[in-house]
Design an enzyme around this catalytic site. Structure first.
Site, PDB file in Angstrom:
ATOM      1  N   ARG A 122     -23.384 -15.921 -14.427  1.00 47.08           N
ATOM      2  CA  ARG A 122     -24.273 -17.134 -13.796  1.00 47.08           C
ATOM      3  C   ARG A 122     -23.199 -17.784 -12.766  1.00 47.08           C
ATOM      4  O   ARG A 122     -23.358 -17.881 -11.537  1.00 47.08           O
ATOM      5  CB  ARG A 122     -25.013 -17.834 -14.408  1.00 47.08           C
ATOM      6  CG  ARG A 122     -26.139 -17.096 -15.108  1.00 47.08           C
ATOM      7  CD  ARG A 122     -26.753 -17.956 -16.164  1.00 47.08           C
ATOM      8  NE  ARG A 122     -27.637 -17.169 -16.965  1.00 47.08           N
ATOM      9  CZ  ARG A 122     -29.079 -17.072 -17.118  1.00 47.08           C
ATOM     10  NH1 ARG A 122     -29.374 -18.240 -16.026  1.00 47.08           N
ATOM     11  NH2 ARG A 122     -29.926 -16.493 -17.473  1.00 47.08           N
ATOM     12  N   THR A 123     -22.483 -18.610 -13.628  1.00 49.01           N
ATOM     13  CA  THR A 123     -21.406 -19.442 -12.830  1.00 49.01           C
ATOM     14  C   THR A 123     -20.633 -18.694 -11.944  1.00 49.01           C
ATOM     15  O   THR A 123     -20.407 -19.161 -10.613  1.00 49.01           O
ATOM     16  CB  THR A 123     -20.631 -20.154 -13.823  1.00 49.01           C
ATOM     17  OG1 THR A 123     -21.296 -20.790 -14.700  1.00 49.01           O
ATOM     18  CG2 THR A 123     -19.674 -21.216 -13.040  1.00 49.01           C
ATOM     19  N   ARG A 128     -12.388 -20.769 -15.105  1.00 46.06           N
ATOM     20  CA  ARG A 128     -13.080 -20.914 -16.397  1.00 46.06           C
ATOM     21  C   ARG A 128     -12.056 -20.440 -17.492  1.00 46.06           C
ATOM     22  O   ARG A 128     -11.446 -19.275 -17.460  1.00 46.06           O
ATOM     23  CB  ARG A 128     -14.146 -19.957 -16.429  1.00 46.06           C
ATOM     24  CG  ARG A 128     -14.893 -20.195 -17.905  1.00 46.06           C
ATOM     25  CD  ARG A 128     -16.279 -20.119 -18.098  1.00 46.06           C
ATOM     26  NE  ARG A 128     -17.049 -21.084 -17.389  1.00 46.06           N
ATOM     27  CZ  ARG A 128     -18.545 -21.259 -17.680  1.00 46.06           C
ATOM     28  NH1 ARG A 128     -19.179 -20.390 -18.330  1.00 46.06           N
ATOM     29  NH2 ARG A 128     -19.155 -22.083 -17.015  1.00 46.06           N
ATOM     30  N   HIS A 138     -17.443 -29.558 -17.037  1.00 43.82           N
ATOM     31  CA  HIS A 138     -17.971 -28.593 -16.252  1.00 43.82           C
ATOM     32  C   HIS A 138     -18.558 -29.217 -14.889  1.00 43.82           C
ATOM     33  O   HIS A 138     -19.461 -29.352 -14.829  1.00 43.82           O
ATOM     34  CB  HIS A 138     -19.064 -27.681 -16.844  1.00 43.82           C
ATOM     35  CG  HIS A 138     -19.444 -26.637 -16.281  1.00 43.82           C
ATOM     36  ND1 HIS A 138     -18.848 -26.153 -15.112  1.00 43.82           N
ATOM     37  CD2 HIS A 138     -20.449 -25.539 -16.627  1.00 43.82           C
ATOM     38  CE1 HIS A 138     -19.518 -24.968 -14.781  1.00 43.82           C
ATOM     39  NE2 HIS A 138     -20.653 -24.454 -15.529  1.00 43.82           N
TER      40      HIS A 138
END
Lengths: 313, 313, 313
Positions: free
Chosen positions: A54-55, A105, A133
């Site tokens: 998703r990110t 990440r 985040h």
């Protein structure tokens, strides 16, 4: 706006946030009209030591919508089996020759900062351990701004895993910048907000209330809050007290009953993915904005990329 | 052609197929002349819950050849280890904000349909469990059209794993739309065509013959058929009867002997990858068209993408 | 320059290398000025059977900087779980319909050559087993050319795992083309240069010295060499002689002490990733050029891509 890296919520002041939101508004037009050439010739590298489609897709879509290119790895620690991986620092320096901005990440808190110290190009923190985040929190804040017309004076209930959610952690730092904020912490006993954040909010004039029990006062709060911000409750945090976990799973839920008590102009947010903590029946309600968050997130990330690569519409 | 999603063979009628094939012909010119700008500004997301480099690359190459962009995941169920993945539905809604079309491969039959019910953007089924693989069947059909000049009246032998091949299953639905089709089912005993498909073909006027034994009449059939469509025979289907598997592996093979009996204007097809069921000596024969299928597949997928994104040459 | 595939160091003669380096110089300008349109409409496929983010990103960045597109797989043997993967040859033929050039990394020596025999499009060997890694060696050679102004007459110490490093192996083939080269082999006992390479160098007039012991004469050599080329020392090669491994790890290190003895216009190279064999304190020294190698590698790969796809600036 001078933006070198995006590492943590604390680096943004109210003026920057306002500028960023104005930029995000303009990005929304690009999304509606199709691709722009703003970042033509620029390359983004997704360096995900922990996979998150998703990110990753959100950043990569933002880059594509602006006409840039993407290099992508969701297993950033993969190297030829014959060799031992080098340090994060060496990898970051190397990637800086291949890309114009690195989205990182990592499983370890503080990694984004470490990376920024050696990097030849801007680093965007896409989540480092349970630390921060910041782009998730920026999109959360932008969602509140867009949906409620402003952030000052907002009453917000943070529900779920307050101890480990880096999204909530980063959001906390942002909320502390605004005035008249009231926060209700709602969590099962083992997942209450950590002491350092509680003190940070307290020091910055945020009024807060702690509701730590197995039966959260959701329907009661519904009458008072402008925002329900809900997160997953992880089974692991309960150790062998599986009964408590099952109870929490049933109790920490936004459902028709909670909806009924909620104010008309309030909203329900969730960083997604969700399990059962927001019932499917809620999706159709206009106050459920968790999918709108996805859209706002795209706009915010486009704004960040264009600001960090020093290109403006 | 009105095309909202590509979910299953049944959704296409003969008129749509004809239009699609005409569009694919035009796409072939783009492939020969290099990139087009037809889908400039559009984004395709590959969402593969089951990895398949060939199918993924085929769609992604089709998108690139048309000037579009690609977001790619071959491990679509990867999420931050701290969180539980959400539902397919939530993922599809989310991805619809990042991409203009989603290509989905999933291990569960019916997933593409489920996805299409909630998606903001078109879904293309790139294989769901053993259910369907409609774009493979479309390219198979297009190959027959291009190589034999038409589909009506074709005599085709389906050889191999008829029970589990979703390519063959989807192709069956397509063949039933044409007239004068004769099908020879050729499979070792445990891998015969499933009853529902047999009845579907029968109901739609397809004449069929079943040859289920360990010694397939390939050389005999070679004199009669226009198309040999061959697939892999999976060891797992034989349980502990490994002798039967070994026999099948030796017997269900297109080799020089079969080639010799084949008609001059017949063809050998295979969805690839292959094991030993088509001998390497066959590759040089002009009737072996399995690599041409790859090329036709690219053209068909370009045609589907341009039709579904409502852009025409 | 006629360039069909990039398979091994031996295929390049001095004239080609000179042309390639001139082309790489021009590519450096493109890197500094942003994206070019030279390879617009062309597609590169990364087919990595062994993952390697650095090498993959280097090629993909090179393609992007030239305006081309990228299809990417770092698990090239992934197929639908129901099917057995086909042969490398079938995969290469198939990919040739999707891409205009294939960058292949494979665990088996000779794979790139096998691929080139059947491929419809150019193959670039990005490392096959312990056999060769020609583009790494090309960038190493280009680094020496750029940093020292020429290659003839260079004195180079190859340090570390000489037995298994394909980078060093490929570099050896290149060095043998130049005159007046002196090579010092410096390795712990089990990792000395293989006999075939020693004989190849000897036959081609390269003067060499072997230093195989647990205490390498690095500080002594530092006074004589123009280039230290250092590689990782793999623990596995020492079997259960872990003491020898630990000693080697401590001894085969470029550190402040070695730096002090090095000539002013000498350089330290490393193919990266590194472990402890180059101390961090060395990074700031102007003679440490391992990160510059990364930059030169990008330029060389851009040059190779533009030459192989027959496009010139």
């Amino acid at each position: 706006m001078e933006l070198k890296h995006v590492l943590e919520a604390q680096q943004f002041d109210k003026k920057m946030l306002k500028e960023l939101f104005t930029l995000a508004d303009r990005m929304e037009e690009i999304v509606q009209n199709g691709e722009s050439d703003l970042l033509r010739g620029k390359i983004l590298a997704s360096l995900f030591y922990v996979p998150s489609n998703r990110t990753r897709f959100s950043f990569e879509s933002a880059m594509c919508r602006l006409g840039g290119r993407v290099l992508s790895s969701d297993r950033a620690d993969s190297f030829s089996s014959e060799l031992k991986a080098g340090s994060l620092e060496d990898t970051i320096i190397t990637m800086g020759y291949y890309a114009d901005v690195i989205v990182l990440r990592h499983h370890q808190g503080g990694s984004a900062k470490r990376a920024s110290k050696v990097s030849r190009v801007p680093i965007i923190n896409a989540g480092d351990g349970t630390a921060q985040h910041p782009t998730q929190a920026l999109l959360d804040l932008y969602t509140i701004e867009r949906e409620l017309g402003g952030i000052d004076g907002v009453v917000i209930a943070l529900v779920g895993d307050l101890a480990n959610s880096r999204s909530i952690r980063s959001l906390g730092y942002f909320l502390a910048k605004y005035s008249g904020i009231k926060v209700h912490f709602v969590a099962p006993p083992p997942l209450g907000m950590r002491e350092d954040m509680v003190q940070y909010l307290s020091k910055n004039g945020v009024i807060f209330y702690e509701h730590y029990g197995l039966e959260p006062p959701l329907a009661d709060l519904a009458r008072k809050v402008d925002v329900f911000y809900v997160t997953q409750i992880p089974m692991e945090s309960f150790g062998d007290r599986l009964d408590d976990y099952e109870t929490s799973k049933r109790q920490f839920v936004i459902d028709r009953r909670v909806l009924k008590s909620m104010k008309k102009n309030s909203i329900i947010m969730h960083p997604l993915p969700r399990q059962s903590e927001v019932a499917p029946e809620v999706d159709k309600d206009l106050r459920a904005v968790y999918f709108k968050q996805v859209h706002y997130g795209l706009c915010i990330r486009m704004a960040l990329l264009s600001a960090i690569l020093k290109k403006r519409t």
